[in-house]
Write a protein that holds these residues in place. Structure first.
Motif, PDB file in Angstrom:
ATOM      1  N   UNK A 165      11.260 -23.619  -2.392  1.00 21.98           N
ATOM      2  CA  UNK A 165      10.116 -22.714  -2.501  1.00 21.98           C
ATOM      3  C   UNK A 165       9.873 -21.966  -1.190  1.00 21.98           C
ATOM      4  N   UNK A 166      10.109 -22.661  -0.060  1.00 18.26           N
ATOM      5  CA  UNK A 166       9.957 -21.997   1.245  1.00 18.26           C
ATOM      6  C   UNK A 166      10.988 -20.879   1.397  1.00 18.26           C
ATOM      7  N   UNK A 167      12.195 -21.147   0.948  1.00 20.24           N
ATOM      8  CA  UNK A 167      13.237 -20.121   1.024  1.00 20.24           C
ATOM      9  C   UNK A 167      12.866 -18.932   0.138  1.00 20.24           C
ATOM     10  N   UNK A 168      12.348 -19.246  -1.067  1.00 15.17           N
ATOM     11  CA  UNK A 168      11.957 -18.163  -1.973  1.00 15.17           C
ATOM     12  C   UNK A 168      10.851 -17.324  -1.342  1.00 15.17           C
ATOM     13  N   UNK A 169       9.873 -18.001  -0.727  1.00 11.71           N
ATOM     14  CA  UNK A 169       8.771 -17.268  -0.087  1.00 11.71           C
ATOM     15  C   UNK A 169       9.313 -16.350   1.013  1.00 11.71           C
ATOM     16  N   UNK A 170      10.279 -16.865   1.771  1.00 15.38           N
ATOM     17  CA  UNK A 170      10.871 -16.059   2.839  1.00 15.38           C
ATOM     18  C   UNK A 170      11.564 -14.814   2.290  1.00 15.38           C
ATOM     19  N   UNK A 171      12.276 -14.994   1.175  1.00 13.12           N
ATOM     20  CA  UNK A 171      12.998 -13.854   0.589  1.00 13.12           C
ATOM     21  C   UNK A 171      12.015 -12.821   0.036  1.00 13.12           C
ATOM     22  N   UNK A 172      10.968 -13.313  -0.659  1.00  6.52           N
ATOM     23  CA  UNK A 172       9.960 -12.393  -1.188  1.00  6.52           C
ATOM     24  C   UNK A 172       9.314 -11.619  -0.035  1.00  6.52           C
ATOM     25  N   UNK A 173       9.049 -12.338   1.078  1.00  6.75           N
ATOM     26  CA  UNK A 173       8.452 -11.686   2.230  1.00  6.75           C
ATOM     27  C   UNK A 173       9.355 -10.564   2.759  1.00  6.75           C
ATOM     28  N   UNK A 174      10.647 -10.844   2.856  1.00  9.61           N
ATOM     29  CA  UNK A 174      11.575  -9.808   3.335  1.00  9.61           C
ATOM     30  C   UNK A 174      11.563  -8.600   2.409  1.00  9.61           C
ATOM     31  N   UNK A 175      11.588  -8.865   1.108  1.00 12.66           N
ATOM     32  CA  UNK A 175      11.612  -7.765   0.133  1.00 12.66           C
ATOM     33  C   UNK A 175      10.313  -6.971   0.201  1.00 12.66           C
ATOM     34  N   UNK A 176       9.195  -7.675   0.383  1.00 16.12           N
ATOM     35  CA  UNK A 176       7.903  -6.990   0.468  1.00 16.12           C
ATOM     36  C   UNK A 176       7.867  -6.064   1.682  1.00 16.12           C
ATOM     37  N   UNK A 177       8.400  -6.530   2.804  1.00 13.71           N
ATOM     38  CA  UNK A 177       8.468  -5.672   3.992  1.00 13.71           C
ATOM     39  C   UNK A 177       9.362  -4.473   3.729  1.00 13.71           C
ATOM     40  N   UNK A 178      10.517  -4.747   3.126  1.00 15.24           N
ATOM     41  CA  UNK A 178      11.487  -3.676   2.904  1.00 15.24           C
ATOM     42  C   UNK A 178      10.899  -2.571   2.025  1.00 15.24           C
ATOM     43  N   UNK A 179      10.330  -2.974   0.885  1.00 15.88           N
ATOM     44  CA  UNK A 179       9.764  -1.967  -0.030  1.00 15.88           C
ATOM     45  C   UNK A 179       8.495  -1.356   0.562  1.00 15.88           C
ATOM     46  N   UNK A 180       7.746  -2.163   1.307  1.00 15.33           N
ATOM     47  CA  UNK A 180       6.501  -1.670   1.892  1.00 15.33           C
ATOM     48  C   UNK A 180       6.724  -0.566   2.905  1.00 15.33           C
ATOM     49  N   UNK A 181       7.859  -0.639   3.627  1.00 16.38           N
ATOM     50  CA  UNK A 181       8.105   0.340   4.687  1.00 16.38           C
ATOM     51  C   UNK A 181       8.228   1.763   4.160  1.00 16.38           C
ATOM     52  N   UNK A 182       8.669   1.919   2.911  1.00 23.45           N
ATOM     53  CA  UNK A 182       8.818   3.271   2.384  1.00 23.45           C
ATOM     54  C   UNK A 182       7.730   3.594   1.356  1.00 23.45           C
TER      55      UNK A 182
END
Ligand code: SF4
Ligand code: SF4
Ligand code: SF4
Lengths: 290, 249
Positions: A165-182
């Motif tokens: 679950x920690x790994x999943x949270x980390x991946x979701x966080x990365x994706x949120x940053x990535x999509x959030x930037x644009x």
């Protein structure tokens, strides 16, 4: 958006607390008596502590009960209802475990749904805001839910599930940053649509309405500290996901588990700070900032 | 009640003419003057005479510079107050029902005794039309001068918003957009009234009239220009001699 310490404390702590309540409601860990009492006290301190911190953010905390009125249209009001319901149902479920050593299973499930539902309603308060494109995306509720589930499983001592679950949270966080930037660029809102002055040529903000700052620029146009955002992202990701996973993979020891929890808490707070500090409100366009 | 009305009987709002606004900020001052001593809590200032003054305003004037492909840049003054949106996101987010849109005329108001000061409505407004008063800790916004427009104690000509009444350039117009024959509907239709940030889906009622293109000097000479050529010619004969002699003295 201005990263108000009370709101960061509220969302971080209550997310952990309701995440723990979710797992307790499902019967993880299967505790009774004093052990159950300790788990429930911890969960309630986090969840209720978070809710109290959020009332510090209000201009008129003494009128806070009025927030229950508009549940049909307002996510903030729905959050008030689900959190209250979750706390009451889980208190009854916890009382069964502590005093009668019986798990009222359906009640626990209901409490689990309400607990995770509280996290969902909190996330929807931000997600619904079209004015903040970085928040107005499907991954925002996913982010909040994944943090609550991961943090909750860590607190519940689920050493086998927590790393995943920690790994999943980390991946979701990365994706949120990535999509959030644009997100702002993709939203289609810019100074030309804001002013309707796009056609005659290039437009730029020449003069703000007043020489000093105002409520809007302080609350919605927070640009300080963004220059460290990249570094903080790395720190947040390591603390909230990578380090706790490594600590859990080592041979189990209570000190290591406690360190994993603290690391995750610090990482989650850091991520929540960035969630606000990096969020651009479209009103910033009128002020020539973003 | 923070659910929005399906439709409102009238749609009161403003037309703001970006062509005539001179950027004098008179509407800012008259708005603050009227609203600080009438409807609701006063509009406070913090450190008004100190090093870092700030305060609550319901109407602010920005200035933008537009640089066309060729020619001189144009400065455009841009007054901004609440646009009394039909699908107002500030209303639906409010947990207490303090924010509401009136069924009879579409004005968006805050009932200050119900406001808990959560600030969420200011987050939801894309235009920056709501400001939390730092002294009263309640949300303030343009009321469309609801306490003037129906006020029978005022002379007839004063029953318009303070900003409209004050504007020396006649850049602000008040009326009912639900009536296609009203002054504001016709102005907006004739001059191509714009909605701000239409992609935000708020359906603002207020309209902005775009600035007209400015004259360009020196690009084409008017056909009548030759007739305007200077008539004074160089003197000849005696006058020329006199002129030269006087010049030498
Ligand atoms: S301009 Fe802003 S405050 Fe006014 S109705 Fe629209 S969203 Fe609400
Ligand atoms: S600040 Fe007041 S008016 Fe605005 S959403 Fe909160 S309670 Fe409603
Ligand atoms: S209508 Fe009244 S409250 Fe609104 S901007 Fe004009 S003067 Fe201010």
């Amino acid at each position: 958006m201005h990263p108000a310490p009370s709101v960061i404390a509220f969302t971080t702590l209550s997310s952990l607390g309701f995440g723990l309540l979710f797992w307790l409601g499902l019967g993880f860990p299967p505790v009774t008596g004093w052990v159950a009492f300790t788990f429930f006290v911890l969960a309630y301190l986090l969840a209720v502590g978070g809710l109290l911190a959020s009332t510090f953010h209000l201009g008129h905390p003494e009128r806070a009960l009025k927030a229950f009125i508009q549940w049909r249209s307002s996510w903030l009001s729905r959050e008030a209802w689900t959190s209250l319901a979750a706390l009451l149902v889980m208190a009854a479920f916890g009382a069964g475990l502590v005093f009668a050593a019986t798990a009222l299973v359906p009640l626990g499930w209901l409490g689990a749904v309400l607990s995770i539902g509280t996290v969902l309603t909190t996330s929807m308060i931000y997600t619904q805001l079209r004015t903040v494109p970085r928040w107005h995306q499907l991954l925002t509720p996913v982010l909040f839910l994944s943090f609550a589930l991961a943090g909750g499983s860590l607190l519940a001592g689920m050493v086998h599930l927590a790393p995943w679950l920690l790994a999943a949270a980390g991946i979701v966080q990365l994706a949120h940053w990535y999509l959030g930037d644009s997100a702002l660029a993709r939203s289609g809102t810019d100074l030309a649509t804001a002013t309707g002055l796009g056609a005659p040529g290039r437009i730029r903000a020449f003069e703000p309405p007043h020489t000093g700052p105002n409520y809007l620029t302080r609350e919605l146009v927070f640009v300080i500290g963004r220059k460290h955002a990249r570094k903080l992202r790395v720190i947040a990701l390591v603390l909230l996901s990578v380090l706790p996973i490594l600590l859990l993979l080592l041979p189990f020891h209570h000190v290591l588990a406690a360190l994993a929890v603290l690391s995750h808490l610090a990482g989650a707070a850091c991520s929540r700070w960035l969630f606000f500090a990096e969020a651009e409100h479209v009103v910033g366009l009128y002020y020539g900032k973003r | 009640m923070t659910e929005l009305p399906k439709s409102t009987d009238r749609k009161l709002g403003l037309v703001i003419d970006l062509d005539t606004c001179v950027g004098c900020h008179a509407c800012v001052i008259s708005c603050k003057g009227w609203n600080t001593e009438n409807y609701g809590a006063p509009l406070s200032d913090q450190e008004p005479y100190g090093a870092d003054p700030s305060g609550t305003f319901l109407n602010r004037v920005h200035s933008y510079e537009v640089q066309p492909e060729s020619g001189a840049a144009q400065l455009i003054h841009f007054p901004k107050s609440c646009l009394h949106c039909e699908d107002a996101p500030c209303v639906t987010v409010c947990p207490t029902g303090a924010s509401y849109k009136r069924v009879e005329d579409g004005i968006v108001l805050v009932n200050e005794s119900d406001c808990i000061g959560c600030g969420l409505c200011a987050w939801a407004c894309p235009y920056g039309a709501r400001e939390m008063d730092q002294a009263a800790k309640v949300m303030k916004k343009c009321t469309l001068c609801v306490d003037r427009i129906y006020n029978e104690n005022l002379p007839e000509e004063d029953r318009v918003p303070a900003c409209v009444r004050t504007c020396p350039a006649g850049a602000r117009h008040f009326g009912d957009f639900a009536d296609p024959e009203s002054n504001v509907s016709r102005l907006s239709a004739e001059r191509g009234g714009m909605a701000l940030m239409p992609e935000q889906g708020t359906l603002p009622v207020n309209r902005y009239l775009p600035p007209r293109p400015k004259d360009r000097i020196g690009e084409e000479i008017d056909v009548l220009a030759p007739l305007l050529a200077p008539v004074a010619e160089e003197p000849t004969g005696f006058l020329a001699w006199l002129d030269r002699t006087l010049e030498k003295l």
